[in-house]
Design a protein around this motif. Structure first.
Motif, mmCIF file in Angstrom:
data_model
loop_
_atom_site.group_PDB
_atom_site.id
_atom_site.type_symbol
_atom_site.label_atom_id
_atom_site.label_comp_id
_atom_site.label_asym_id
_atom_site.label_seq_id
_atom_site.Cartn_x
_atom_site.Cartn_y
_atom_site.Cartn_z
ATOM 1 N N THR A 4 2.838 7.653 -5.729
ATOM 2 C CA THR A 4 3.288 7.976 -4.387
ATOM 3 C C THR A 4 2.100 8.013 -3.445
ATOM 4 O O THR A 4 1.002 8.406 -3.842
ATOM 5 C CB THR A 4 4.057 9.317 -4.341
ATOM 6 O OG1 THR A 4 4.379 9.632 -2.988
ATOM 7 C CG2 THR A 4 3.221 10.469 -4.884
ATOM 8 N N THR A 5 2.322 7.593 -2.210
ATOM 9 C CA THR A 5 1.280 7.718 -1.194
ATOM 10 C C THR A 5 1.867 8.423 0.032
ATOM 11 O O THR A 5 2.285 9.568 -0.086
ATOM 12 C CB THR A 5 0.608 6.366 -0.885
ATOM 13 O OG1 THR A 5 1.563 5.458 -0.367
ATOM 14 C CG2 THR A 5 -0.041 5.762 -2.115
ATOM 15 N N ASP A 6 1.927 7.745 1.171
ATOM 16 C CA ASP A 6 2.261 8.394 2.446
ATOM 17 C C ASP A 6 3.625 9.103 2.469
ATOM 18 O O ASP A 6 4.630 8.507 2.067
ATOM 19 C CB ASP A 6 2.331 7.369 3.585
ATOM 20 C CG ASP A 6 1.246 6.329 3.528
ATOM 21 O OD1 ASP A 6 0.447 6.322 2.588
ATOM 22 O OD2 ASP A 6 1.223 5.497 4.444
ATOM 23 N N VAL A 29 0.001 2.565 -9.527
ATOM 24 C CA VAL A 29 -0.954 1.996 -8.580
ATOM 25 C C VAL A 29 -0.179 1.610 -7.322
ATOM 26 O O VAL A 29 1.046 1.555 -7.343
ATOM 27 C CB VAL A 29 -1.643 0.738 -9.154
ATOM 28 C CG1 VAL A 29 -2.572 1.117 -10.295
ATOM 29 C CG2 VAL A 29 -0.600 -0.271 -9.622
ATOM 30 N N TRP A 30 -0.877 1.299 -6.234
ATOM 31 C CA TRP A 30 -0.187 0.924 -5.008
ATOM 32 C C TRP A 30 0.449 -0.470 -5.181
ATOM 33 O O TRP A 30 -0.164 -1.385 -5.708
ATOM 34 C CB TRP A 30 -1.180 0.938 -3.832
ATOM 35 C CG TRP A 30 -0.499 0.677 -2.526
ATOM 36 C CD1 TRP A 30 0.055 1.596 -1.697
ATOM 37 C CD2 TRP A 30 -0.289 -0.602 -1.915
ATOM 38 N NE1 TRP A 30 0.608 0.985 -0.613
ATOM 39 C CE2 TRP A 30 0.420 -0.357 -0.704
ATOM 40 C CE3 TRP A 30 -0.592 -1.915 -2.261
ATOM 41 C CZ2 TRP A 30 0.796 -1.390 0.157
ATOM 42 C CZ3 TRP A 30 -0.212 -2.944 -1.392
ATOM 43 C CH2 TRP A 30 0.473 -2.671 -0.208
ATOM 44 N N GLY A 31 1.698 -0.625 -4.758
ATOM 45 C CA GLY A 31 2.364 -1.933 -4.821
ATOM 46 C C GLY A 31 3.870 -1.764 -4.893
ATOM 47 O O GLY A 31 4.363 -0.653 -5.124
ATOM 48 N N GLU A 183 -4.058 4.120 11.340
ATOM 49 C CA GLU A 183 -2.854 4.176 10.520
ATOM 50 C C GLU A 183 -2.128 5.488 10.818
ATOM 51 O O GLU A 183 -2.738 6.480 11.230
ATOM 52 C CB GLU A 183 -3.221 4.129 9.033
ATOM 53 C CG GLU A 183 -3.873 2.821 8.623
ATOM 54 C CD GLU A 183 -4.054 2.679 7.109
ATOM 55 O OE1 GLU A 183 -3.816 1.581 6.601
ATOM 56 O OE2 GLU A 183 -4.428 3.658 6.450
ATOM 57 N N CYS A 184 -0.843 5.478 10.548
ATOM 58 C CA CYS A 184 -0.021 6.697 10.599
ATOM 59 C C CYS A 184 -0.330 7.629 11.767
ATOM 60 O O CYS A 184 -0.632 8.820 11.555
ATOM 61 C CB CYS A 184 -0.163 7.469 9.285
ATOM 62 S SG CYS A 184 0.290 6.498 7.852
ATOM 63 N N PRO A 185 -0.261 7.130 13.020
ATOM 64 C CA PRO A 185 -0.461 8.066 14.130
ATOM 65 C C PRO A 185 0.643 9.111 14.147
ATOM 66 O O PRO A 185 1.747 8.870 13.617
ATOM 67 C CB PRO A 185 -0.387 7.175 15.378
ATOM 68 C CG PRO A 185 0.343 5.943 14.950
ATOM 69 C CD PRO A 185 0.062 5.773 13.486
ATOM 70 N N TYR A 256 -4.379 12.519 3.498
ATOM 71 C CA TYR A 256 -4.314 11.291 4.301
ATOM 72 C C TYR A 256 -2.869 10.956 4.656
ATOM 73 O O TYR A 256 -1.930 11.460 4.028
ATOM 74 C CB TYR A 256 -4.948 10.138 3.512
ATOM 75 C CG TYR A 256 -5.285 8.935 4.362
ATOM 76 C CD1 TYR A 256 -6.326 8.987 5.281
ATOM 77 C CD2 TYR A 256 -4.545 7.761 4.252
ATOM 78 C CE1 TYR A 256 -6.631 7.886 6.067
ATOM 79 C CE2 TYR A 256 -4.847 6.649 5.037
ATOM 80 C CZ TYR A 256 -5.894 6.719 5.943
ATOM 81 O OH TYR A 256 -6.199 5.637 6.727
ATOM 82 N N ALA A 257 -2.728 10.075 5.661
ATOM 83 C CA ALA A 257 -1.421 9.540 6.063
ATOM 84 C C ALA A 257 -0.433 10.661 6.376
ATOM 85 O O ALA A 257 0.758 10.544 6.089
ATOM 86 C CB ALA A 257 -0.868 8.605 4.985
ATOM 87 N N SER A 258 -0.931 11.755 6.937
ATOM 88 C CA SER A 258 -0.076 12.927 7.139
ATOM 89 C C SER A 258 0.937 12.699 8.256
ATOM 90 O O SER A 258 0.782 11.791 9.093
ATOM 91 C CB SER A 258 -0.937 14.151 7.453
ATOM 92 O OG SER A 258 -1.457 14.052 8.755
ATOM 93 N N GLY A 273 1.247 15.992 3.880
ATOM 94 C CA GLY A 273 0.111 15.079 3.695
ATOM 95 C C GLY A 273 0.065 14.583 2.262
ATOM 96 O O GLY A 273 0.556 15.246 1.346
ATOM 97 N N TRP A 274 -0.545 13.442 2.092
ATOM 98 C CA TRP A 274 -0.675 12.827 0.772
ATOM 99 C C TRP A 274 -2.071 13.098 0.228
ATOM 100 O O TRP A 274 -3.051 12.910 0.931
ATOM 101 C CB TRP A 274 -0.423 11.324 0.895
ATOM 102 C CG TRP A 274 -1.012 10.480 -0.200
ATOM 103 C CD1 TRP A 274 -0.929 10.684 -1.543
ATOM 104 C CD2 TRP A 274 -1.788 9.281 -0.025
ATOM 105 N NE1 TRP A 274 -1.594 9.683 -2.225
ATOM 106 C CE2 TRP A 274 -2.130 8.816 -1.322
ATOM 107 C CE3 TRP A 274 -2.205 8.550 1.079
ATOM 108 C CZ2 TRP A 274 -2.882 7.653 -1.522
ATOM 109 C CZ3 TRP A 274 -2.955 7.396 0.890
ATOM 110 C CH2 TRP A 274 -3.279 6.960 -0.408
ATOM 111 N N SER A 275 -2.152 13.562 -1.021
ATOM 112 C CA SER A 275 -3.448 13.769 -1.659
ATOM 113 C C SER A 275 -3.560 12.818 -2.845
ATOM 114 O O SER A 275 -2.815 12.908 -3.822
ATOM 115 C CB SER A 275 -3.585 15.236 -2.096
ATOM 116 O OG SER A 275 -4.911 15.493 -2.466
HETATM 117 N N1 DQQ Z 1 0.098 3.031 3.769
HETATM 118 C C1 DQQ Z 1 1.254 2.245 4.159
HETATM 119 C C2 DQQ Z 1 0.926 1.722 5.517
HETATM 120 C C3 DQQ Z 1 -0.042 2.713 6.029
HETATM 121 C C4 DQQ Z 1 -0.862 3.055 4.833
HETATM 122 C C5 DQQ Z 1 1.505 1.176 3.147
HETATM 123 C C6 DQQ Z 1 -1.577 4.369 4.940
HETATM 124 O O1 DQQ Z 1 2.085 1.603 6.320
HETATM 125 O O2 DQQ Z 1 -0.804 2.205 7.100
HETATM 126 O O3 DQQ Z 1 1.880 1.725 1.909
HETATM 127 O O4 DQQ Z 1 -1.872 4.941 3.707
#
Ligand code: DQQ
Length: 518
Positions: A4-6, A29-31, A183-185, A256-258, A273-275
């Motif tokens: 997981t991310t954002d 992983v990211w994808g 990113e993510c404003p 990040y990406a909060s 937020g993502w850690s």
């Molecule tokens: N993650 C997303 C984007 C963003 C970035 C893609 C920030 O939309 O800019 O997974 O972590």
């Protein structure tokens, strides 16, 4: 196995809190990014549902990236998100709930008229992450999208009467040189006093706004407090903090990406937020998951109006079990003691330190502008005058492993400077790829208060700390090998010349909430 991310589109709807998040269903992983979806009534216990948004149409076939939710009049939620289209361009799309009578909002419809915002005259590979939209006094919706123009970070502004047809405003909402891709404003109003949050469309005299951006260049965020001019549609920071990567952060650690949202039930603005993991990627594959969402925090404007303050949502208290309590305990110079009686691998510690004299505070060199560098120089083992004092969390019995969370007070010209650090350098016997010491200055007048508080949320591989009631927050990921489960210890230490008093310390065990479909 998943990653997981954002956090995406947090919202409240019909008695339920919703959190969506960037998620890889096929690996740690990211994808293969989809919008995973979890629901909760208290933001502590979560039930996962099927992904809400996933690549399926020409306008998002190569990815469903980050975005936000907006509640339209009549309590109708809508999502704006970034799609990666067939040509690899970043476009902005809209999605609506299929069935508004379903409080779980399980299914989402993506109309065929998408994309609703196309990267016209904008770099199509740097144009993403729409914010929650807000309504202007003219009845027109506004939204910003993160971008860059060469090295300049940009928050482009778009307007719409109907949420379907959007036009680019002549001027961006804001931009700042040399900050790179934004990113993510996140852009929202804050009340000049008190802790109550405001709806994103709230207007009123004396309101301030906060603009936060996540910098792809540094992988850190920064925010400014400022004034939004509704007539000109521009945001002007107050100039009380740098408008660049050296600026204020919601969290000085791994965060990040909060994204925030307004909770209409308790009238609060909540920050997610993502850690990221700090471990080796192969370990993520072994453990089968990667990335966490931090504990949601209430966020409000500090009474000094120069920064925000954050505090874990009160619902966390429902997970507290056994308690340890200590009061009026002196921690002499170069001494420490253990907090006993509870398990501390999952715990909530709240402590207040009394600092009776600042006489022996070390001199502050004005060249020390970077708190992280300063903490690297003066870690918890480097003796000081007033401090370092604080906690050693996730420590093994003999302290081969420990993560230090601490303060150090310096004497500058006409004032004192308080530094807060979270140092994981000795957190694990197994060396990690990435073990940075995180730090931030704490904007308090310690000569006046003569005390400072610290709250740490400890959860196996996460330490989230809140200094001075949430003025400075730091999140770290750590991977102890000995200090796990019942073998995790908690100590209070003082490595300064001056004695420190723990006027009060409360620590609770925290039970595991419902997650992942338990
Ligand atoms: N993650 C997303 C984007 C963003 C970035 C893609 C920030 O939309 O800019 O997974 O972590």
């Amino acid at each position: 196995m998943n990653g997981t991310t954002d956090p995406n589109g947090p919202m409240y709807y019909k008695g339920i809190y919703h959190l969506f998040y960037q998620y890889n269903p096929k690996g740690a992983v990211w994808g293969n990014i989809v919008w995973a979806h979890s629901i909760s009534i208290d933001m502590m216990n979560w039930i996962p549902l099927e992904p809400a948004i996933y690549p399926s149409k020409s306008f998002d076939i190569n990815g469903t990236w980050s975005g936000s939710a907006t509640i339209l009049p009549g309590s109708k939620p809508v999502i704006l998100y970034t799609g990666i289209d067939g040509a690899g361009r970043q476009v902005q799309n809209v999605a609506f709930p299929k069935d508004l009578s379903d409080p779980y909002l399980r299914e989402w419809t993506k109309p065929d008229y998408n994309p609703i915002i196309f990267p016209c005259g904008v770099n199509a590979s740097a144009f993403r992450d729409p914010t929650t939209a807000w309504l202007g006094p003219d009845g027109i919706w506004r939204v910003t999208v993160g971008s860059k123009r060469e090295k300049r970070g940009m928050a482009y502004l778009f307007r719409s009467k109907d949420f379907v047809r959007w036009t680019k405003a002549k001027h961006p909402l804001h931009s700042s040189k040399d900050t790179g891709m934004w990113e993510c404003p996140d852009f929202f109003p804050v009340s000049p006093e008190g802790r109550l949050g405001l709806d994103t469309s709230a207007r009123g005299k004396g309101l301030k706004h906060v603009l936060k951006v996540s910098l792809d260049l540094t992988r850190f965020e920064y925010y400014t407090v400022g004034k939004y001019d509704y007539a000109k549609d521009t945001y002007v920071p107050d100039n009380t903090s740098p408008d660049n990567s050296t600026g204020l952060r919601f969290d000085y650690g791994n965060f990040y990406a909060s994204k925030t949202f307004f909770d209409p039930v308790k009238h609060r603005r909540i920050l997610w937020g993502w850690s990221n993991e700090s471990d080796r990627a192969q370990n993520e594959t072994i453990k089968g998951w990667a990335g966490i969402q931090t504990i949601p925090r209430v966020l409000w404007l500090d009474s000094n109006q120069r920064q925000v303050v954050e505090w874990p949502i009160e619902e966390l208290e429902s997970l507290r079990t056994k308690q340890a309590y200590i009061h009026d305990k002196l921690v002499k110079s170069a001494n420490y003691f253990e907090v006993e009686g509870i398990q501390t691998s999952q715990a909530n510690v709240e402590v207040t330190f009394d600092v009776s004299s600042l006489e022996r505070a070390e001199n502050f060199d004005p060249a020390w502008t970077d708190p992280q560098k300063l903490c690297g120089l003066k870690d918890a083992e480097v003796k000081g005058g007033v401090g370092p004092f604080g906690l050693l969390v996730l420590a093994s019995a003999k302290m081969e492993e420990k993560t230090a969370v601490f303060f150090r007070v310096f004497k500058a010209q006409n004032k004192h400077v308080v530094l807060m650090c979270q140092d994981p350098k000795r957190s694990s016997l197994v060396p990690r790829v990435y073990e940075p010491t995180f730090a931030g200055f704490v904007d308090v007048d310690i000569a006046k208060t003569k005390r400072i508080s610290l709250r740490s949320l400890i959860d196996n591989s996460v330490v989230e700390s809140f200094g001075a009631g949430g003025k400075t927050c730091i999140t770290s990921r750590v991977y102890p090998t000995l200090a796990i489960g019942p073998n995790a210890h908690l100590f209070v230490f003082n490595n300064g010349l001056e004695d420190i008093k723990v006027s009060e310390l409360k620590a609770w065990e925290i039970r595991t909430p419902l997650m992942n479909g338990d």
